[in-house]
Design a protein around this motif. Structure first.
Motif, PDB file in Angstrom:
ATOM      1  N   PHE A 138      -5.723   4.735   5.959  1.00 42.73           N
ATOM      2  CA  PHE A 138      -5.233   4.797   4.575  1.00 42.73           C
ATOM      3  C   PHE A 138      -5.405   3.409   3.966  1.00 42.73           C
ATOM      4  CE2 PHE A 138      -2.044   4.847   1.171  1.00 42.73           C
ATOM      5  CZ  PHE A 138      -2.359   6.052   0.555  1.00 42.73           C
ATOM      6  N   GLY A 190      -3.334   0.863   7.946  1.00 42.24           N
ATOM      7  CA  GLY A 190      -2.648   2.005   7.345  1.00 42.24           C
ATOM      8  C   GLY A 190      -3.250   3.308   7.864  1.00 42.24           C
ATOM      9  N   LYS A 191      -2.378   4.250   8.216  1.00 42.48           N
ATOM     10  CA  LYS A 191      -2.843   5.501   8.837  1.00 42.48           C
ATOM     11  C   LYS A 191      -2.677   6.670   7.882  1.00 42.48           C
ATOM     12  CE  LYS A 191       0.105   5.615  12.166  1.00 42.48           C
ATOM     13  NZ  LYS A 191       0.813   6.059  13.371  1.00 42.48           N
ATOM     14  N   GLY A 192      -3.690   7.530   7.834  1.00 42.75           N
ATOM     15  CA  GLY A 192      -3.584   8.781   7.099  1.00 42.75           C
ATOM     16  C   GLY A 192      -3.490   9.939   8.082  1.00 42.75           C
ATOM     17  N   ARG A 193      -3.495  11.167   7.564  1.00 44.27           N
ATOM     18  CA  ARG A 193      -3.473  12.341   8.444  1.00 44.27           C
ATOM     19  C   ARG A 193      -4.826  12.517   9.097  1.00 44.27           C
ATOM     20  NH1 ARG A 193      -2.752  17.170   5.969  1.00 44.27           N
ATOM     21  NH2 ARG A 193      -1.460  18.168   7.530  1.00 44.27           N
ATOM     22  N   SER A 229       1.033  -1.013  10.146  1.00 44.49           N
ATOM     23  CA  SER A 229       1.351   0.300   9.581  1.00 44.49           C
ATOM     24  C   SER A 229       2.874   0.426   9.551  1.00 44.49           C
ATOM     25  CB  SER A 229       0.750   1.396  10.470  1.00 44.49           C
ATOM     26  OG  SER A 229       1.472   2.594  10.336  1.00 44.49           O
ATOM     27  N   THR A 230       3.427   0.719   8.389  1.00 43.12           N
ATOM     28  CA  THR A 230       4.894   0.876   8.316  1.00 43.12           C
ATOM     29  C   THR A 230       5.342   2.049   9.194  1.00 43.12           C
ATOM     30  OG1 THR A 230       4.679   2.193   6.306  1.00 43.12           O
ATOM     31  CG2 THR A 230       5.144  -0.163   6.012  1.00 43.12           C
ATOM     32  N   ASN A 231       4.467   3.058   9.375  1.00 48.45           N
ATOM     33  CA  ASN A 231       4.843   4.177  10.251  1.00 48.45           C
ATOM     34  C   ASN A 231       4.953   3.717  11.701  1.00 48.45           C
ATOM     35  OD1 ASN A 231       4.924   6.128   8.215  1.00 48.45           O
ATOM     36  ND2 ASN A 231       3.935   7.656   9.519  1.00 48.45           N
ATOM     37  N   GLN A 264      -0.997  -3.126   4.183  1.00 46.95           N
ATOM     38  CA  GLN A 264      -1.104  -2.720   5.600  1.00 46.95           C
ATOM     39  C   GLN A 264      -2.543  -3.005   6.030  1.00 46.95           C
ATOM     40  OE1 GLN A 264       1.557   1.132   6.328  1.00 46.95           O
ATOM     41  NE2 GLN A 264      -0.046   1.549   4.875  1.00 46.95           N
ATOM     42  N   LYS A 286      -6.395  11.619  -6.064  1.00 49.66           N
ATOM     43  CA  LYS A 286      -5.269  11.463  -5.138  1.00 49.66           C
ATOM     44  C   LYS A 286      -4.635  10.087  -5.329  1.00 49.66           C
ATOM     45  CE  LYS A 286      -4.235  11.105  -0.221  1.00 49.66           C
ATOM     46  NZ  LYS A 286      -4.477  11.599   1.113  1.00 49.66           N
ATOM     47  N   ILE A 342       4.876   7.174   3.382  1.00 48.20           N
ATOM     48  CA  ILE A 342       4.382   7.523   2.047  1.00 48.20           C
ATOM     49  C   ILE A 342       3.579   6.338   1.506  1.00 48.20           C
ATOM     50  CG2 ILE A 342       5.056   8.121  -0.327  1.00 48.20           C
ATOM     51  CD1 ILE A 342       7.674   9.307   0.921  1.00 48.20           C
ATOM     52  N   GLY A 343       2.361   6.615   1.078  1.00 50.60           N
ATOM     53  CA  GLY A 343       1.536   5.574   0.465  1.00 50.60           C
ATOM     54  C   GLY A 343       1.258   5.975  -0.971  1.00 50.60           C
ATOM     55  N   GLY A 357      -0.203   9.845  -0.649  1.00 51.49           N
ATOM     56  CA  GLY A 357      -0.314  10.716   0.528  1.00 51.49           C
ATOM     57  C   GLY A 357       0.905  10.520   1.422  1.00 51.49           C
ATOM     58  N   ILE A 358       1.150  11.512   2.246  1.00 50.19           N
ATOM     59  CA  ILE A 358       2.342  11.503   3.113  1.00 50.19           C
ATOM     60  C   ILE A 358       1.923  11.777   4.553  1.00 50.19           C
ATOM     61  CG2 ILE A 358       4.548  12.701   3.591  1.00 50.19           C
ATOM     62  CD1 ILE A 358       4.273  13.531   0.463  1.00 50.19           C
TER      63      ILE A 358
HETATM   64  C1  BTN Z   1      -2.698  10.856   4.014  1.00 51.81           C
HETATM   65  O1  BTN Z   1      -2.950  10.914   2.813  1.00 51.81           O
HETATM   66  O2  BTN Z   1      -3.503  11.272   4.867  1.00 51.81           O
HETATM   67  C2  BTN Z   1      -1.402  10.258   4.434  1.00 51.81           C
HETATM   68  C3  BTN Z   1      -1.293   8.820   4.006  1.00 51.81           C
HETATM   69  C4  BTN Z   1       0.000   8.167   4.428  1.00 51.81           C
HETATM   70  C5  BTN Z   1      -0.022   6.696   4.164  1.00 51.81           C
HETATM   71  C6  BTN Z   1       1.295   6.040   4.387  1.00 51.81           C
HETATM   72  S1  BTN Z   1       1.327   4.378   3.793  1.00 51.81           S
HETATM   73  C7  BTN Z   1       2.845   4.115   4.565  1.00 51.81           C
HETATM   74  C8  BTN Z   1       2.792   4.801   5.905  1.00 51.81           C
HETATM   75  N1  BTN Z   1       2.186   3.928   6.898  1.00 51.81           N
HETATM   76  C9  BTN Z   1       1.018   4.377   7.321  1.00 51.81           C
HETATM   77  O3  BTN Z   1       0.301   3.821   8.163  1.00 51.81           O
HETATM   78  N2  BTN Z   1       0.727   5.552   6.734  1.00 51.81           N
HETATM   79  C10 BTN Z   1       1.775   5.951   5.815  1.00 51.81           C
END
Ligand code: BTN
Length: 260
Positions: free
Chosen positions: A64, A56-59, A29-31, A53, A124, A145-146, A127-128
Motif C-alpha cells: 500500500f 505499507g500492506k494491502g490485501r 506498517s502500522t498493522n 509507511q 480508490k 486503514i489507509g 483501503g482497509i
Molecule cells: C487495501 O486496500 O488493500 C488495504 C490497504 C490498507 C492500508 C492500511 S495503511 C494502515 C495499515 N497499515 C498497513 O500496512 N496497511 C493498513
C-alpha cells in the motif's frame, strides 16, 4: 499537516479515555506494529498513526503506497466480544466508519466498492486491511486503514494511475486539523459500529453506500477471475453474484474487479 493528540481525543468523544494513541513519524506498517502490540497482551484499544509507511500492506499480499499526505492508522481492539463468525464484518463496519467521517468532514462523496475500498473523486481513496491475532481466550482485531488525503507530491506511481485517487483534489483547501479530526472520527465511528455487529446494525447503510450492485464484474477467487453480475449485498455484507452459467453465490470475502 500534523497530528495533535488533543484534537484526536476531542474527536474520539466518549471513547477519549479508552483509546491509547501512538503517533510515529515513519513506521514499516502500522498493522505490523499493531499486531506486535496485540501479541504483547495490551488490554486497551490502541490507535497507531504514522505520517509515512515504508512497508505499507494491502490485501492479497499487495503493498500500500504510503507517502506523506495520507492517514495511515491501525486500531487494535482487544476483546471485541464478537463471535468468531462475526470477524469478517469488522471490515465492512470500518468501511462505513470511513465513509461517515469523510462525508461529514470533507467535501468528498465517498462510496464503497465491496468489500474494503472507499472511492472518492473517481478512484480508490482509501483501503482497509483487518488482521486478527488470536490469544488463548480471545482474539484481537487490528483494523488498518489507509486514506489518501491529498494527491501525493510527484503523483501516484504509474501502476496506480487511473486507479488511485484522494479525498481532496489538487488545489482544494485543506482544513488545518483534518488529519487528527478524521483519524479520531473514524476511530469513534468504528468503535460505535463494532458493538452493533452482532445485530448487523449497519448492513443496510453498507449496502446503501456501495456502488457495485447492478454492475458486471470479475470475481477473483484463489487468483482465478470469473465473470459475474452483481445482484445484491445481504445483511451479512455478503456480495450476491450470478455467474455466466446461471449459478448464484453469496461471497463473504474476496475481491472483485470492475475493470475489463
Ligand atoms: C487495501 O486496500 O488493500 C488495504 C490497504 C490498507 C492500508 C492500511 S495503511 C494502515 C495499515 N497499515 C498497513 O500496512 N496497511 C493498513
Amino acid at each position: 499537516m500534523l497530528y495533535s493528540e488533543e484534537k484526536i481525543k476531542a474527536a474520539l468523544g466518549d471513547h477519549r479515555d479508552t483509546v491509547k494513541i501512538i503517533i510515529d513519524d515513519v513506521t514499516a506498517s502500522t498493522n505490523d506494529k499493531g499486531k506486535a502490540i496485540a501479541a504483547s497482551g495490551e488490554s486497551k484499544n490502541t490507535l497507531i498513526l504514522a505520517y509515512r509507511q515504508h512497508k505499507g500492506k494491502g490485501r492479497m499480499g499487495r503493498s500500500f503506497f504510503s507517502p506523506e499526505g495520507g492517514i495511515y492508522m491501525s486500531l487494535v481492539i482487544p476483546k471485541t466480544g464478537l463471535d468468531p463468525e462475526d470477524i469478517p464484518l469488522i471490515t465492512p463496519a470500518a468501511a462505513v466508519a470511513v465513509c461517515r467521517a469523510i462525508e461529514t468532514l470533507t467535501p468528498a462523496e465517498p462510496k464503497i466498492k465491496w468489500v474494503n475500498d472507499i472511492f472518492c473523486n473517481g478512484g480508490k481513496a482509501a483501503g482497509i486491511l483487518t488482521e486478527t491475532v488470536f490469544s488463548s481466550e480471545d482474539f484481537f482485531s487490528v483494523v488498518g486503514i489507509g486514506i489518501n488525503l491529498i494527491p501525493p507530491k510527484g503523483g501516484f506511481p504509474a501502476e496506480l494511475n487511473g486507479i488511485a485517487s484522494s479525498v481532496y483534489g489538487e488545489g482544494e483547501e485543506i482544513p488545518q486539523d483534518i488529519m487528527s479530526v478524521l483519524a479520531g472520527t473514524v476511530t469513534r465511528e468504528l468503535l460505535d459500529l463494532t458493538v452493533t455487529i452482532p445485530e448487523r446494525g449497519f448492513s443496510e447503510e453498507y449496502r446503501r453506500r456501495s456502488f457495485v450492485i447492478g454492475k458486471d464484474a470479475r470475481v477473483i477467487k484463489n487468483g482465478i477471475p470469473t465473470e459475474a453480475h452483481i445482484v445484491d449485498i445481504d445483511k451479512n455484507c455478503r456480495l450476491g453474484v450470478i455467474y455466466r452459467d446461471g449459478s448464484e453465490e453469496y461471497l463473504l470475502c474476496g475481491e472483485i474487479s470492475l475493470r475489463f
